[in-house]
Scaffold this motif. Structure first.
Motif, short mmCIF file in Angstrom:
data_model
loop_
_atom_site.label_atom_id
_atom_site.label_comp_id
_atom_site.label_asym_id
_atom_site.label_seq_id
_atom_site.Cartn_x
_atom_site.Cartn_y
_atom_site.Cartn_z
N LYS A 192 -26.71 -9.84 -18.40
CA LYS A 192 -25.58 -10.33 -19.20
C LYS A 192 -24.24 -9.91 -18.59
CE LYS A 192 -26.73 -8.46 -23.07
NZ LYS A 192 -26.63 -8.10 -24.50
N GLU A 193 -24.18 -8.68 -18.10
CA GLU A 193 -22.90 -8.17 -17.59
C GLU A 193 -22.44 -8.98 -16.37
OE1 GLU A 193 -23.22 -4.06 -16.83
OE2 GLU A 193 -23.51 -3.50 -18.94
N ASN A 194 -23.36 -9.23 -15.45
CA ASN A 194 -23.02 -9.99 -14.25
C ASN A 194 -23.28 -11.49 -14.40
OD1 ASN A 194 -22.25 -7.67 -12.69
ND2 ASN A 194 -24.43 -7.19 -12.50
N GLU A 195 -23.78 -11.88 -15.59
CA GLU A 195 -24.06 -13.29 -15.90
C GLU A 195 -24.96 -13.93 -14.84
OE1 GLU A 195 -20.37 -15.27 -16.56
OE2 GLU A 195 -19.90 -14.16 -18.38
N LYS A 196 -26.13 -13.28 -14.67
CA LYS A 196 -27.12 -13.80 -13.72
C LYS A 196 -28.45 -13.99 -14.44
CE LYS A 196 -25.07 -11.76 -9.55
NZ LYS A 196 -25.30 -10.85 -8.39
N PHE A 197 -29.07 -15.13 -14.17
CA PHE A 197 -30.34 -15.50 -14.78
C PHE A 197 -31.26 -15.94 -13.65
CE2 PHE A 197 -32.14 -16.84 -18.96
CZ PHE A 197 -33.34 -17.34 -18.51
N THR A 198 -32.29 -15.14 -13.34
CA THR A 198 -33.18 -15.45 -12.21
C THR A 198 -34.56 -15.84 -12.71
OG1 THR A 198 -33.80 -13.12 -11.96
CG2 THR A 198 -31.93 -13.89 -10.67
N LEU A 199 -35.14 -16.80 -12.00
CA LEU A 199 -36.46 -17.34 -12.33
C LEU A 199 -37.35 -17.31 -11.10
CD1 LEU A 199 -35.18 -20.53 -14.20
CD2 LEU A 199 -35.95 -18.42 -15.29
N GLY A 200 -38.65 -17.48 -11.33
CA GLY A 200 -39.60 -17.55 -10.23
C GLY A 200 -40.71 -18.53 -10.53
N VAL A 201 -41.07 -19.28 -9.52
CA VAL A 201 -42.20 -20.23 -9.67
C VAL A 201 -43.50 -19.58 -9.22
CG1 VAL A 201 -43.15 -22.43 -8.87
CG2 VAL A 201 -40.71 -22.24 -9.39
N LYS A 202 -43.46 -18.84 -8.12
CA LYS A 202 -44.68 -18.24 -7.60
C LYS A 202 -45.26 -17.21 -8.56
CE LYS A 202 -42.60 -14.52 -4.82
NZ LYS A 202 -42.35 -14.03 -3.44
N GLN A 203 -44.40 -16.65 -9.42
CA GLN A 203 -44.87 -15.64 -10.36
C GLN A 203 -45.76 -16.21 -11.44
OE1 GLN A 203 -41.85 -15.81 -9.14
NE2 GLN A 203 -41.41 -13.82 -8.20
N LEU A 204 -45.85 -17.54 -11.53
CA LEU A 204 -46.76 -18.16 -12.49
C LEU A 204 -48.22 -17.97 -12.08
CD1 LEU A 204 -44.85 -21.53 -13.11
CD2 LEU A 204 -44.97 -19.55 -14.65
N THR A 205 -48.49 -17.67 -10.81
CA THR A 205 -49.86 -17.44 -10.33
C THR A 205 -49.94 -16.06 -9.71
OG1 THR A 205 -49.30 -18.44 -8.19
CG2 THR A 205 -50.20 -19.90 -9.88
N GLU A 206 -51.17 -15.58 -9.54
CA GLU A 206 -51.39 -14.24 -8.97
C GLU A 206 -51.13 -14.28 -7.47
OE1 GLU A 206 -54.86 -10.76 -8.78
OE2 GLU A 206 -55.29 -12.77 -9.55
N ASP A 207 -50.60 -13.20 -6.96
CA ASP A 207 -50.33 -13.08 -5.53
C ASP A 207 -51.67 -13.01 -4.78
OD1 ASP A 207 -49.48 -12.57 -3.02
OD2 ASP A 207 -48.39 -10.73 -3.49
N PRO A 208 -51.96 -14.00 -3.91
CA PRO A 208 -53.25 -13.99 -3.19
C PRO A 208 -53.41 -12.80 -2.26
CG PRO A 208 -51.79 -15.67 -2.30
CD PRO A 208 -51.16 -15.17 -3.55
N ASP A 233 -38.81 -17.04 -4.07
CA ASP A 233 -39.64 -16.99 -5.26
C ASP A 233 -40.29 -18.33 -5.59
OD1 ASP A 233 -39.28 -14.27 -5.99
OD2 ASP A 233 -37.24 -14.74 -6.65
N ILE A 234 -40.35 -19.21 -4.59
CA ILE A 234 -40.98 -20.51 -4.81
C ILE A 234 -42.48 -20.45 -4.54
CG2 ILE A 234 -41.06 -22.91 -4.01
CD1 ILE A 234 -38.06 -22.79 -3.55
N SER A 235 -42.87 -19.78 -3.44
CA SER A 235 -44.29 -19.75 -3.07
C SER A 235 -44.65 -18.37 -2.52
CB SER A 235 -44.60 -20.83 -2.03
OG SER A 235 -45.92 -20.73 -1.57
N ALA A 257 -38.27 -31.77 -12.97
CA ALA A 257 -38.59 -30.79 -14.01
C ALA A 257 -39.46 -29.71 -13.39
CB ALA A 257 -39.30 -31.45 -15.18
N VAL A 258 -39.06 -28.45 -13.57
CA VAL A 258 -39.75 -27.33 -12.95
C VAL A 258 -40.10 -26.30 -14.01
CG1 VAL A 258 -39.56 -25.48 -11.24
CG2 VAL A 258 -38.51 -27.69 -10.78
N GLN A 259 -41.31 -25.80 -13.94
CA GLN A 259 -41.75 -24.71 -14.81
C GLN A 259 -41.63 -23.41 -14.04
OE1 GLN A 259 -45.94 -24.50 -16.09
NE2 GLN A 259 -45.19 -24.54 -18.21
N ALA A 260 -41.04 -22.38 -14.67
CA ALA A 260 -40.81 -21.11 -13.99
C ALA A 260 -40.88 -19.97 -15.00
CB ALA A 260 -39.46 -21.11 -13.28
N LYS A 261 -40.95 -18.76 -14.46
CA LYS A 261 -41.01 -17.55 -15.29
C LYS A 261 -39.69 -16.80 -15.17
CE LYS A 261 -44.78 -15.07 -15.57
NZ LYS A 261 -45.89 -14.13 -15.25
N VAL A 262 -39.19 -16.27 -16.31
CA VAL A 262 -37.95 -15.50 -16.33
C VAL A 262 -38.20 -14.15 -15.66
CG1 VAL A 262 -36.18 -14.43 -17.77
CG2 VAL A 262 -37.18 -16.64 -18.43
#
Length: 623
Positions: free
Chosen positions: A438-454, A409-411, A428-433
């Motif tokens: 909560k149940e499995n206590e997992k928090f995932t982010l993505g950097v590539k999701q900040l831009t449109e998929d080419p 999910d980086i590029s 420092a990294v900017q990312a989208k949630v």
């Protein structure tokens, strides 16, 4: 003078003197036999010796040390009579050898023998430890006390008995060797038997008794009730959990106990200490309802959790999973230590099993609830990189909560083998949630999701049939990867490179070459762009029922509209091309042989395979 001389020389006078002397000597020697004890009078006390008159020719000389006490002071006076032992005498010389110590020793042996015959007791003081037991002073005679006869049970500290006085039974005396063997255990057994008989008549279940701690083991304490031993098991010592009885009692302690069970025939008594007070677990659910908060003290730590004392005799367990919302603890000592005062929440109570489940993390709100509300899916946030792994990077979100940016999910377009190629710790990294579980206590982010998929634009920019120009970026056994624009690559399958049969694309191309190709397949969902080089060359038109032949798809597949005849025709044409090439090579070899005047068999015309292949394709299309 004459009368005087006559008197002296009188025979009658000489006989009287001789008789008197003989009578005197005979009476003296007749009562002094060697090896006997006689009474004598002290006539002189010197620094080194004492003279004792025993009515012998001369006084007996005894060392002064035999008349001194422990302080070195002589304890007799001139004129005092003492018993002495006649060790040896010499009638000719008129000398005699005496000993007071031997006299006292023989008299003591007589007394000890008399006590042994009457089954009496003697008081002795333990002098020292020796191999197999002790040496005991019986008032001048040293006796041997075997280690097995010291007490009814093995003594934990053997040195603790030295210099103490006890009553003993005499087991054996050997006067010739001056050996005496005594026992304390025999005496204790006799006393114990008498006490046991009296005690058995009075004991009953539920009775309160007093006893002394006699022995301590890992599983409990043996109590001497006065002639009978009872067992106080570790589980009956306290309502709270203890590791070892030594935490509560010591040897010699006087305890008040309760008889839990008494077997008169087997003479076994089970005792209880905690039963003297009420059970704190009665109505425990009412005192500690679920969800209520209490304060307790950490009493013990285990690998699986911490024990908290809520009151005397009542402990609850805080499982390691209930200690923190966010920290992954390997051991409770990472958060608490014995003696800490902590606030807990009651999670569950089992009165029958005497168990209370407690929680520490429930004192504060679950941070995952806060995070889910604060950072819903789609939220854009910024955080510092705390950790980098092979599969991604962790971003600090809240205290104890990290978000994961997976390497995928980086590029959208770059092939990243390891996140360290792009980031380092602390960046420092900017990312989208992406997700908050909560149940499995997992928090995932993505950097590539900040831009449109080419790739969403690729089908429109590169439709099937369009000619493109690109650069070879990678060569494999199955084809060429060609970059058509930054981050967008297409694949020229090995079957789409040339009509000629090639073993590897590296025979023709190398990385960095610029090529032209035709788009034969495109899919944004699959992120695939299929290209063909061989279809960019002029091809003979092939008539097929229903229209023109469609190009191959990515990977050699068949596009919509193609028929089995189209596929067979294409394969036959490729086979025919290979046959033509082989025929041309044969013809060239034949010409070379003719020029060298070498006879060679006539070559078959090459047109026949081609015509046969075309006819077969037409027949298949007609079918």
């Amino acid at each position: 003078m004459e009368k005087t001389n006559e008197a002296i020389e009188s025979p009658e006078m000489e006989m009287n003197f001789a008789d008197a002397l003989d009578e005197y000597l005979n009476s003296d020697f007749g009562d002094l036999d060697e090896g006997t004890i006689v009474s004598g009078e002290i006539v002189k006390i010197d620094k080194d010796y004492v003279l004792v008159d025993v009515n012998f020719k001369s006084e007996g000389q005894i060392p002064a040390s035999e008349f001194t006490d422990s302080d070195g002071t002589v304890n007799v006076q001139i004129g005092e009579r003492v018993d002495v032992f006649v060790a040896r005498k010499n009638e000719a010389e008129g000398t005699i050898y005496l000993s007071r110590d031997k006299a006292k020793r023989m008299q003591l042996f007589d007394k000890l023998e008399e006590l042994m015959e009457k089954d009496g007791e003697v008081i002795g003081r333990i002098l020292r430890r020796i191999k197999g037991g002790y040496t005991v002073d019986l008032g001048g005679v040293e006796a041997f006390l075997p280690g097995s006869h010291v007490d009814l049970r093995p003594v934990p500290d053997m040195d603790a008995l030295v210099n103490k006085k006890f009553d003993f039974k005499i087991l054996k005396i050997n006067r010739r060797r001056s050996n005496v063997i005594v026992s304390r255990r025999v005496l204790l057994e006799e006393m114990r038997s008498e006490q046991r008989d009296k005690l058995l008549d009075t004991l009953e279940d539920g009775q309160s008794v007093t006893g002394k701690v006699k022995n301590i083991t890992e599983y409990g304490v043996f109590i001497d009730l006065g002639g009978l031993d009872g067992l106080l098991h570790i589980t009956d010592m306290s309502w709270k959990r203890i590791k070892h009885p030594k935490e509560m009692v010591q040897l010699g302690d006087e305890l008040e106990l309760k008889i839990l069970s008494f077997d008169r025939d087997a003479q076994k008594v089970s005792l209880g200490l905690k039963q003297l007070v009420s059970d704190p677990w009665e109505n425990i659910a009412e005192k500690y309802p679920e969800g209520a908060r209490f304060t307790g003290v950490i009493t013990n730590l285990a690998d699986y959790g911490a024990f908290v004392e809520l009151e005397n005799g009542v402990e609850g367990l805080v499982h390691i999973s209930e200690m923190s919302w966010t920290r992954k603890l390997r051991h409770p000592s990472q958060m608490v230590k014995v003696g800490d005062e902590v606030e807990v929440v009651v999670l569950g109570v089992d009165q029958d099993k005497k168990r209370i489940s407690l929680g520490m993390k429930q004192i504060s709100p679950n941070p995952w609830d806060v995070v889910a509300e604060k950072y819903p899916e789609g939220t854009v946030l910024e955080g510092a990189i705390k950790n980098i792994t092979e599969f991604g990077v962790f971003i600090g979100i809240e205290e104890g909560i990290d978000g994961l940016i997976h390497v995928s999910d980086i590029s959208w377009t770059k092939k990243i083998r390891h996140p360290s190629e792009v980031y380092k710790s602390g960046d420092a990294v900017q990312a989208k949630v992406l997700t908050v579980d909560k149940e499995n206590e997992k928090f995932t982010l993505g950097v590539k999701q900040l831009t449109e998929d080419p790739w969403t634009q690729v089908p429109g920019k590169y439709p099937v049939g369009q000619m493109i120009t690109g650069t070879v970026t990678n060569i494999t056994d199955f084809g060429l990867f060609v970059e058509v624009e930054e981050g967008i690559e297409g694949l020229v399958h090995v079957s789409e490179i040339s009509r000629k049969k090639i073993k590897s694309p590296s025979e023709i191309y190398k990385e960095g070459d610029t090529i032209e190709a035709k788009v034969i397949h495109v899919s944004a969902d699959e992120r695939r762009l299929g290209l063909s080089i061989k279809q960019t060359k002029e091809e003979a038109p092939t008539v097929a029922a229903g229209g023109a032949r469609k190009p191959k798809s990515f990977g050699g597949g068949v596009d919509a509209g193609s028929t089995l005849g189209d596929l067979l025709r294409e394969k036959l044409e490729e086979a025919a091309g290979e046959a033509l090439e082989e025929a041309a090579e044969e013809e060239a070899r034949a010409e070379a042989a003719a020029e060298a005047s070498v006879e060679a068999p006539a070559e078959e015309p090459v047109e026949a395979p081609v015509e046969a292949a075309v006819e077969a394709a037409d027949d298949e299309e007609g079918k």
